[in-house]
Structure formats: structure tokens, C-alpha cells
Scaffold this motif. Structure first.
Motif, PDB file in Angstrom:
ATOM      1  N   LEU A 141      67.990  38.044  62.876  1.00  0.00           N
ATOM      2  CA  LEU A 141      67.209  38.024  64.111  1.00  0.00           C
ATOM      3  C   LEU A 141      66.130  39.096  64.101  1.00  0.00           C
ATOM      4  CD1 LEU A 141      70.010  37.399  66.750  1.00  0.00           C
ATOM      5  CD2 LEU A 141      68.327  35.772  65.868  1.00  0.00           C
ATOM      6  N   GLU A 142      66.440  40.257  63.571  1.00  0.00           N
ATOM      7  CA  GLU A 142      65.442  41.314  63.475  1.00  0.00           C
ATOM      8  C   GLU A 142      64.320  40.925  62.532  1.00  0.00           C
ATOM      9  OE1 GLU A 142      65.030  44.237  65.099  1.00  0.00           O
ATOM     10  OE2 GLU A 142      66.683  43.629  66.383  1.00  0.00           O
ATOM     11  N   ALA A 143      64.621  40.160  61.506  1.00  0.00           N
ATOM     12  CA  ALA A 143      63.595  39.711  60.571  1.00  0.00           C
ATOM     13  C   ALA A 143      62.696  38.655  61.218  1.00  0.00           C
ATOM     14  CB  ALA A 143      64.248  39.164  59.308  1.00  0.00           C
ATOM     15  N   LEU A 144      63.240  37.840  62.126  1.00  0.00           N
ATOM     16  CA  LEU A 144      62.461  36.797  62.791  1.00  0.00           C
ATOM     17  C   LEU A 144      61.655  37.315  63.982  1.00  0.00           C
ATOM     18  CD1 LEU A 144      64.989  33.825  62.833  1.00  0.00           C
ATOM     19  CD2 LEU A 144      62.968  34.089  61.385  1.00  0.00           C
ATOM     20  N   LYS A 145      61.981  38.498  64.441  1.00  0.00           N
ATOM     21  CA  LYS A 145      61.346  39.031  65.647  1.00  0.00           C
ATOM     22  C   LYS A 145      59.818  39.091  65.557  1.00  0.00           C
ATOM     23  CE  LYS A 145      62.174  42.702  68.974  1.00  0.00           C
ATOM     24  NZ  LYS A 145      62.901  43.953  69.213  1.00  0.00           N
ATOM     25  N   PRO A 146      59.203  39.598  64.491  1.00  0.00           N
ATOM     26  CA  PRO A 146      57.729  39.618  64.442  1.00  0.00           C
ATOM     27  C   PRO A 146      57.110  38.221  64.491  1.00  0.00           C
ATOM     28  CG  PRO A 146      58.638  41.067  62.775  1.00  0.00           C
ATOM     29  CD  PRO A 146      59.778  40.308  63.364  1.00  0.00           C
ATOM     30  N   MET A 147      57.745  37.238  63.861  1.00  0.00           N
ATOM     31  CA  MET A 147      57.223  35.882  63.883  1.00  0.00           C
ATOM     32  C   MET A 147      57.334  35.287  65.289  1.00  0.00           C
ATOM     33  SD  MET A 147      58.188  32.592  61.537  1.00  0.00           S
ATOM     34  CE  MET A 147      59.810  32.387  62.213  1.00  0.00           C
ATOM     35  N   LEU A 148      58.437  35.531  65.972  1.00  0.00           N
ATOM     36  CA  LEU A 148      58.600  35.027  67.330  1.00  0.00           C
ATOM     37  C   LEU A 148      57.600  35.676  68.285  1.00  0.00           C
ATOM     38  CD1 LEU A 148      62.490  34.898  67.547  1.00  0.00           C
ATOM     39  CD2 LEU A 148      60.919  32.989  67.246  1.00  0.00           C
ATOM     40  N   ILE A 149      57.335  36.947  68.099  1.00  0.00           N
ATOM     41  CA  ILE A 149      56.348  37.627  68.930  1.00  0.00           C
ATOM     42  C   ILE A 149      54.958  37.045  68.675  1.00  0.00           C
ATOM     43  CG2 ILE A 149      55.184  39.854  69.299  1.00  0.00           C
ATOM     44  CD1 ILE A 149      57.934  41.177  68.903  1.00  0.00           C
ATOM     45  N   SER A 150      54.650  36.710  67.438  1.00  0.00           N
ATOM     46  CA  SER A 150      53.360  36.101  67.109  1.00  0.00           C
ATOM     47  C   SER A 150      53.218  34.743  67.778  1.00  0.00           C
ATOM     48  CB  SER A 150      53.214  35.941  65.599  1.00  0.00           C
ATOM     49  OG  SER A 150      53.240  37.191  64.965  1.00  0.00           O
ATOM     50  N   PHE A 151      54.257  33.927  67.740  1.00  0.00           N
ATOM     51  CA  PHE A 151      54.212  32.618  68.404  1.00  0.00           C
ATOM     52  C   PHE A 151      54.057  32.766  69.917  1.00  0.00           C
ATOM     53  CE2 PHE A 151      56.560  30.721  64.637  1.00  0.00           C
ATOM     54  CZ  PHE A 151      55.427  30.081  64.159  1.00  0.00           C
ATOM     55  N   GLN A 152      54.740  33.744  70.492  1.00  0.00           N
ATOM     56  CA  GLN A 152      54.640  33.981  71.923  1.00  0.00           C
ATOM     57  C   GLN A 152      53.221  34.405  72.286  1.00  0.00           C
ATOM     58  OE1 GLN A 152      57.121  37.152  73.345  1.00  0.00           O
ATOM     59  NE2 GLN A 152      56.562  36.825  75.481  1.00  0.00           N
ATOM     60  N   THR A 153      52.631  35.273  71.505  1.00  0.00           N
ATOM     61  CA  THR A 153      51.260  35.719  71.756  1.00  0.00           C
ATOM     62  C   THR A 153      50.291  34.551  71.653  1.00  0.00           C
ATOM     63  OG1 THR A 153      51.801  37.897  70.884  1.00  0.00           O
ATOM     64  CG2 THR A 153      49.464  37.326  71.028  1.00  0.00           C
ATOM     65  N   LEU A 154      50.458  33.721  70.650  1.00  0.00           N
ATOM     66  CA  LEU A 154      49.602  32.552  70.480  1.00  0.00           C
ATOM     67  C   LEU A 154      49.762  31.579  71.645  1.00  0.00           C
ATOM     68  CD1 LEU A 154      47.606  31.011  68.691  1.00  0.00           C
ATOM     69  CD2 LEU A 154      49.581  29.965  67.573  1.00  0.00           C
ATOM     70  N   ALA A 155      50.983  31.343  72.099  1.00  0.00           N
ATOM     71  CA  ALA A 155      51.230  30.433  73.221  1.00  0.00           C
ATOM     72  C   ALA A 155      50.583  30.967  74.500  1.00  0.00           C
ATOM     73  CB  ALA A 155      52.729  30.235  73.422  1.00  0.00           C
ATOM     74  N   LEU A 156      50.680  32.272  74.749  1.00  0.00           N
ATOM     75  CA  LEU A 156      50.066  32.852  75.938  1.00  0.00           C
ATOM     76  C   LEU A 156      48.540  32.806  75.856  1.00  0.00           C
ATOM     77  CD1 LEU A 156      52.425  35.876  76.605  1.00  0.00           C
ATOM     78  CD2 LEU A 156      52.220  33.779  77.936  1.00  0.00           C
ATOM     79  N   LEU A 157      47.979  32.974  74.668  1.00  0.00           N
ATOM     80  CA  LEU A 157      46.534  32.870  74.500  1.00  0.00           C
ATOM     81  C   LEU A 157      46.060  31.448  74.795  1.00  0.00           C
ATOM     82  CD1 LEU A 157      43.823  34.111  73.608  1.00  0.00           C
ATOM     83  CD2 LEU A 157      44.387  33.351  71.297  1.00  0.00           C
ATOM     84  N   VAL A 158      46.779  30.457  74.289  1.00  0.00           N
ATOM     85  CA  VAL A 158      46.428  29.060  74.551  1.00  0.00           C
ATOM     86  C   VAL A 158      46.545  28.758  76.042  1.00  0.00           C
ATOM     87  CG1 VAL A 158      47.168  26.668  74.158  1.00  0.00           C
ATOM     88  CG2 VAL A 158      46.987  28.256  72.234  1.00  0.00           C
ATOM     89  N   LEU A 159      47.581  29.260  76.704  1.00  0.00           N
ATOM     90  CA  LEU A 159      47.748  29.067  78.135  1.00  0.00           C
ATOM     91  C   LEU A 159      46.598  29.702  78.914  1.00  0.00           C
ATOM     92  CD1 LEU A 159      49.601  28.083  80.463  1.00  0.00           C
ATOM     93  CD2 LEU A 159      50.632  30.353  80.409  1.00  0.00           C
ATOM     94  N   PHE A 160      46.200  30.906  78.544  1.00  0.00           N
ATOM     95  CA  PHE A 160      45.100  31.599  79.216  1.00  0.00           C
ATOM     96  C   PHE A 160      43.791  30.821  79.056  1.00  0.00           C
ATOM     97  CE2 PHE A 160      41.510  34.562  78.913  1.00  0.00           C
ATOM     98  CZ  PHE A 160      41.538  35.087  80.193  1.00  0.00           C
ATOM     99  N   VAL A 161      43.502  30.380  77.851  1.00  0.00           N
ATOM    100  CA  VAL A 161      42.273  29.614  77.610  1.00  0.00           C
ATOM    101  C   VAL A 161      42.306  28.316  78.408  1.00  0.00           C
ATOM    102  CG1 VAL A 161      40.971  28.357  75.845  1.00  0.00           C
ATOM    103  CG2 VAL A 161      41.778  30.669  75.381  1.00  0.00           C
ATOM    104  N   GLY A 162      43.461  27.679  78.493  1.00  0.00           N
ATOM    105  CA  GLY A 162      43.588  26.450  79.271  1.00  0.00           C
ATOM    106  C   GLY A 162      43.337  26.673  80.745  1.00  0.00           C
ATOM    107  N   ILE A 163      43.847  27.732  81.302  1.00  0.00           N
ATOM    108  CA  ILE A 163      43.641  28.028  82.720  1.00  0.00           C
ATOM    109  C   ILE A 163      42.174  28.355  82.997  1.00  0.00           C
ATOM    110  CG2 ILE A 163      44.152  29.712  84.539  1.00  0.00           C
ATOM    111  CD1 ILE A 163      47.032  29.773  83.467  1.00  0.00           C
ATOM    112  N   VAL A 164      41.552  29.126  82.121  1.00  0.00           N
ATOM    113  CA  VAL A 164      40.131  29.454  82.295  1.00  0.00           C
ATOM    114  C   VAL A 164      39.296  28.184  82.189  1.00  0.00           C
ATOM    115  CG1 VAL A 164      38.173  30.656  81.232  1.00  0.00           C
ATOM    116  CG2 VAL A 164      40.340  31.852  81.583  1.00  0.00           C
ATOM    117  N   TRP A 165      39.596  27.330  81.233  1.00  0.00           N
ATOM    118  CA  TRP A 165      38.871  26.064  81.075  1.00  0.00           C
ATOM    119  C   TRP A 165      39.032  25.198  82.322  1.00  0.00           C
ATOM    120  CZ3 TRP A 165      40.926  21.027  80.493  1.00  0.00           C
ATOM    121  CH2 TRP A 165      39.983  20.053  80.189  1.00  0.00           C
ATOM    122  N   TRP A 166      40.235  25.115  82.866  1.00  0.00           N
ATOM    123  CA  TRP A 166      40.492  24.330  84.075  1.00  0.00           C
ATOM    124  C   TRP A 166      39.707  24.881  85.263  1.00  0.00           C
ATOM    125  CZ3 TRP A 166      42.925  26.043  88.581  1.00  0.00           C
ATOM    126  CH2 TRP A 166      43.209  25.048  89.511  1.00  0.00           C
TER     127      TRP A 166
END
Length: 71
Positions: A6-31
């Protein structure tokens, strides 16, 4: 799955979370800035002025900024 995996997967999960939040932010601004929504947002922004005009017509007298009736 142990703690070290789990500790080894933590940086990858944080990267996916950051990417998902960025996509959500861009979607809200676009809307929010889409041309289809502009009329609705303009109506909402100007609605306060419509309410003041309606209230002034109902009262029949005009008031100054402090709320006192003008003669």
C-alpha cells in the motif's frame, strides 16, 4: 496485501486523485463559462436590481440610501 504494498501504491494513487480533481475543475470552469449558461447567469446577477424596482413601485415613494422617504 500488506502495508509495504500500500505504501508503494500511495504515490500513484495520489497522482490519479490529482488528475481526477484537475479534470473536475476544468469541467466546472467549462460549464460555468459556456455560452449556453451566460443568459441564466446574467439574469441571476441582475435579479437583485429587478427586486429593488418592484419594491419601489409597490411602496409608491422613492427612498434614499439610508432608507428615508424622499419628498
Amino acid at each position: 496485501m500488506d502495508i509495504s504494498t500500500l505504501e508503494a501504491l500511495k504515490p500513484m494513487l495520489i497522482s490519479f486523485q490529482t488528475l481526477a480533481l484537475l479534470v473536475l475543475f476544468v469541467g466546472i470552469v467549462w460549464w460555468a463559462y459556456s455560452k449556453r449558461r451566460k443568459g441564466k447567469f446574467d439574469d441571476a446577477a441582475n435579479s437583485i436590481f429587478d427586486e429593488e424596482e418592484k419594491a419601489r413601485h409597490r411602496r409608491g415613494t422613492e427612498q434614499d440610501r439610508a432608507g428615508a422617504n424622499k419628498k
